[in-house]
Design a protein around this motif. Structure first.
Motif, mmCIF file in Angstrom:
data_model
loop_
_atom_site.group_PDB
_atom_site.id
_atom_site.type_symbol
_atom_site.label_atom_id
_atom_site.label_comp_id
_atom_site.label_asym_id
_atom_site.label_seq_id
_atom_site.Cartn_x
_atom_site.Cartn_y
_atom_site.Cartn_z
ATOM 1 N N PRO A 184 0.226 -7.199 -9.496
ATOM 2 C CA PRO A 184 -0.297 -5.827 -9.568
ATOM 3 C C PRO A 184 0.331 -4.968 -8.496
ATOM 4 O O PRO A 184 0.460 -5.382 -7.346
ATOM 5 N N GLY A 185 0.749 -3.790 -8.859
ATOM 6 C CA GLY A 185 1.344 -2.876 -7.906
ATOM 7 C C GLY A 185 2.845 -2.960 -7.844
ATOM 8 O O GLY A 185 3.503 -2.107 -7.286
ATOM 9 N N VAL A 186 3.437 -4.033 -8.419
ATOM 10 C CA VAL A 186 4.885 -4.182 -8.439
ATOM 11 C C VAL A 186 5.372 -3.876 -9.843
ATOM 12 O O VAL A 186 4.991 -4.546 -10.791
ATOM 13 N N THR A 203 -6.768 -2.855 -2.442
ATOM 14 C CA THR A 203 -7.349 -3.711 -1.408
ATOM 15 C C THR A 203 -6.301 -4.198 -0.436
ATOM 16 O O THR A 203 -6.506 -4.196 0.793
ATOM 17 N N ALA A 204 -5.151 -4.642 -0.966
ATOM 18 C CA ALA A 204 -4.081 -5.148 -0.097
ATOM 19 C C ALA A 204 -3.544 -4.045 0.809
ATOM 20 O O ALA A 204 -3.277 -4.271 1.993
ATOM 21 N N LEU A 205 -3.376 -2.849 0.259
ATOM 22 C CA LEU A 205 -2.859 -1.738 1.061
ATOM 23 C C LEU A 205 -3.842 -1.355 2.161
ATOM 24 O O LEU A 205 -3.444 -1.098 3.299
ATOM 25 N N PHE A 206 -5.127 -1.310 1.826
ATOM 26 C CA PHE A 206 -6.131 -0.950 2.829
ATOM 27 C C PHE A 206 -6.171 -1.994 3.945
ATOM 28 O O PHE A 206 -6.151 -1.654 5.140
ATOM 29 N N THR A 207 -6.209 -3.275 3.554
ATOM 30 C CA THR A 207 -6.273 -4.340 4.556
ATOM 31 C C THR A 207 -4.991 -4.397 5.382
ATOM 32 O O THR A 207 -5.021 -4.419 6.618
ATOM 33 N N GLY A 208 -3.854 -4.416 4.678
ATOM 34 C CA GLY A 208 -2.583 -4.495 5.383
ATOM 35 C C GLY A 208 -2.322 -3.267 6.233
ATOM 36 O O GLY A 208 -1.828 -3.375 7.368
ATOM 37 N N GLY A 218 0.219 -7.482 8.096
ATOM 38 C CA GLY A 218 0.083 -6.448 7.073
ATOM 39 C C GLY A 218 1.156 -6.543 6.014
ATOM 40 O O GLY A 218 0.881 -6.406 4.807
ATOM 41 N N ILE A 219 2.393 -6.785 6.421
ATOM 42 C CA ILE A 219 3.497 -6.871 5.463
ATOM 43 C C ILE A 219 3.335 -8.085 4.552
ATOM 44 O O ILE A 219 3.589 -8.014 3.342
ATOM 45 N N PHE A 220 2.926 -9.219 5.104
ATOM 46 C CA PHE A 220 2.762 -10.415 4.279
ATOM 47 C C PHE A 220 1.637 -10.239 3.265
ATOM 48 O O PHE A 220 1.710 -10.765 2.152
ATOM 49 N N ILE A 221 0.585 -9.518 3.644
ATOM 50 C CA ILE A 221 -0.505 -9.267 2.692
ATOM 51 C C ILE A 221 0.018 -8.503 1.484
ATOM 52 O O ILE A 221 -0.226 -8.875 0.324
ATOM 53 N N VAL A 222 0.754 -7.435 1.716
ATOM 54 C CA VAL A 222 1.300 -6.646 0.611
ATOM 55 C C VAL A 222 2.400 -7.412 -0.107
ATOM 56 O O VAL A 222 2.518 -7.349 -1.334
ATOM 57 N N GLY A 223 3.202 -8.184 0.633
ATOM 58 C CA GLY A 223 4.283 -8.931 0.019
ATOM 59 C C GLY A 223 3.811 -9.984 -0.950
ATOM 60 O O GLY A 223 4.504 -10.283 -1.933
ATOM 61 N N TYR A 224 2.644 -10.563 -0.727
ATOM 62 C CA TYR A 224 2.158 -11.632 -1.592
ATOM 63 C C TYR A 224 1.044 -11.197 -2.533
ATOM 64 O O TYR A 224 0.823 -11.843 -3.557
ATOM 65 N N ALA A 247 6.868 0.788 0.422
ATOM 66 C CA ALA A 247 7.625 -0.454 0.263
ATOM 67 C C ALA A 247 7.264 -1.162 -1.038
ATOM 68 O O ALA A 247 8.112 -1.778 -1.687
ATOM 69 N N GLY A 248 5.999 -1.065 -1.455
ATOM 70 C CA GLY A 248 5.562 -1.731 -2.670
ATOM 71 C C GLY A 248 6.002 -1.056 -3.954
ATOM 72 O O GLY A 248 5.809 -1.601 -5.039
ATOM 73 N N GLN A 249 6.610 0.115 -3.873
ATOM 74 C CA GLN A 249 7.051 0.798 -5.090
ATOM 75 C C GLN A 249 8.347 0.203 -5.654
ATOM 76 O O GLN A 249 8.686 0.446 -6.785
ATOM 77 N N VAL A 250 9.057 -0.583 -4.862
ATOM 78 C CA VAL A 250 10.274 -1.260 -5.305
ATOM 79 C C VAL A 250 11.234 -0.271 -5.933
ATOM 80 O O VAL A 250 11.609 -0.380 -7.094
ATOM 81 N N ARG A 251 11.628 0.721 -5.189
ATOM 82 C CA ARG A 251 12.592 1.701 -5.681
ATOM 83 C C ARG A 251 13.880 1.620 -4.871
ATOM 84 O O ARG A 251 14.074 0.672 -4.127
ATOM 85 N N GLY A 252 14.753 2.585 -5.051
ATOM 86 C CA GLY A 252 16.076 2.534 -4.469
ATOM 87 C C GLY A 252 16.100 2.733 -2.963
ATOM 88 O O GLY A 252 15.082 2.976 -2.313
ATOM 89 N N PHE A 253 17.316 2.642 -2.426
ATOM 90 C CA PHE A 253 17.508 2.725 -0.989
ATOM 91 C C PHE A 253 17.108 4.097 -0.453
ATOM 92 O O PHE A 253 16.514 4.200 0.622
ATOM 93 N N LEU A 254 17.422 5.165 -1.207
ATOM 94 C CA LEU A 254 17.079 6.509 -0.736
ATOM 95 C C LEU A 254 15.567 6.680 -0.618
ATOM 96 O O LEU A 254 15.083 7.402 0.253
ATOM 97 N N TRP A 255 14.831 6.022 -1.499
ATOM 98 C CA TRP A 255 13.368 6.055 -1.424
ATOM 99 C C TRP A 255 12.899 5.444 -0.099
ATOM 100 O O TRP A 255 12.039 5.998 0.590
ATOM 101 N N SER A 256 13.504 4.312 0.287
ATOM 102 C CA SER A 256 13.143 3.674 1.549
ATOM 103 C C SER A 256 13.512 4.553 2.742
ATOM 104 O O SER A 256 12.777 4.630 3.729
#
Length: 285
Positions: free
Chosen positions: A254-256, A110-115, A98-104, A165-174
């Motif tokens: 897309p999404g990043v 579609t990626a979020l649903f599948t992953g 799942g992580i690799f699907i969203v990472g690439y 994770a795909g929002q690429v925001r700061g540490f507090l967001w994570s």
């Protein structure tokens, strides 16, 4: 004979510690996934693999910490170690897919649903495979509807975590996302346990046996040590250790979120270098 089940033998201690383990694994895994979307392409597989191992280990540790508080009256519990560790492998591999699907592919629908679906099924598979590895003089029976609800919770939690994770925001967001993920994963665990009933094979006086805490504690040393090492890696970025403090932005997907100021800064530095070079040529002296 119907067995009496107690999922809170140590009160609120095991649920709270289990929740913290899920949050720790989620925080490390989500941070690794976020960094994978920011670093150079060659570094991405390593960060994604570390994120998958952190989330998988955190979820597995959460499950078995919670199981330390689980007991069946009159039936000492033992654990089949190969199947128990197999549940850890299933969690890491399916979370990794799942992580690799969203990472690439980016945090697209579609990626979020599948992953999210694959990751959620991995979490649920880990839970029920771990339960299948328990050995006692009886058998488990499950309420199908409640099991379905627990699987749905796992899938929703995984999808939300990958989106965060795909929002690429700061540490507090994570950190905030990991707290929500920990709550959802722990909720999935106890929802699955609520679907459980026990049918004992024997009757008579309760037999003696080792406590679940005594049986599980040695198994948890390895995953806990890994989570600590993963935390050190996240705090001390290998790129920084190697003298490369600036991440190389990954290609836009897309999404990043794009980085609109990156190209502007690059052009400005180029113009300054050209101006400095022209000022030093003989005709300008």
């Amino acid at each position: 004979m119907h067995g009496t089940v107690d999922g809170f033998s140590y009160g609120l201690v095991t649920p709270l510690v289990a929740y913290l383990m899920a949050c720790l694994g989620g925080a490390l895994g989500l941070r690794c996934t976020t960094r994978a979307l920011l670093v150079a392409h060659s570094w991405r597989p390593g960060w994604l693999a570390l994120g998958a191992a952190a989330i998988g280990s955190g979820i597995w540790t959460m499950h078995f910490v919670a199981m330390m508080g689980f007991s069946v009256a009159g039936a000492p519990i033992h654990y089949d170690k190969p199947m128990t560790y197999a549940s850890l492998g299933v969690a890491v591999v399916m979370v990794g897919v799942g992580i690799f699907i969203v990472g690439y592919r980016g945090a697209t629908g579609t990626a979020l649903f599948t992953g999210g679906t694959i990751t959620g099924l991995g979490i649920a598979s880990m839970h029920y495979l771990g339960m299948a590895g328990m050995r006692f003089d009886g058998k488990f029976e499950y309420n199908t509807l409640t099991v379905g609800v627990s699987v749905a919770i796992a899938m929703a939690a995984a999808t939300a975590a990958l989106w965060a994770a795909g929002q690429v925001r700061g540490f507090l967001w994570s950190v905030g996302a990991s707290l929500v993920m920990g709550l959802a994963v722990t909720g999935m665990h106890y929802t699955g346990m609520a679907a459980l009933s026990v049918d004992l094979h024997t009757t008579g006086t309760p037999s003696a046996g080792d406590s679940p805490a005594g049986l599980l504690a040695p198994m948890l040393i390895g995953p806990l040590a890994f989570l600590c090492l993963a935390g050190v890696v996240v705090m001390f970025d290998p790129l920084m250790v190697m003298g490369k403090p600036d991440w190389t932005p990954a290609e836009h997907k897309p999404g990043v979120p794009a980085h609109p100021h990156t190209f502007g800064r690059t052009r400005l530095r180029t113009r300054r270098k050209v101006a400095l070079h022209e000022s030093r040529t003989p005709q300008n002296r």
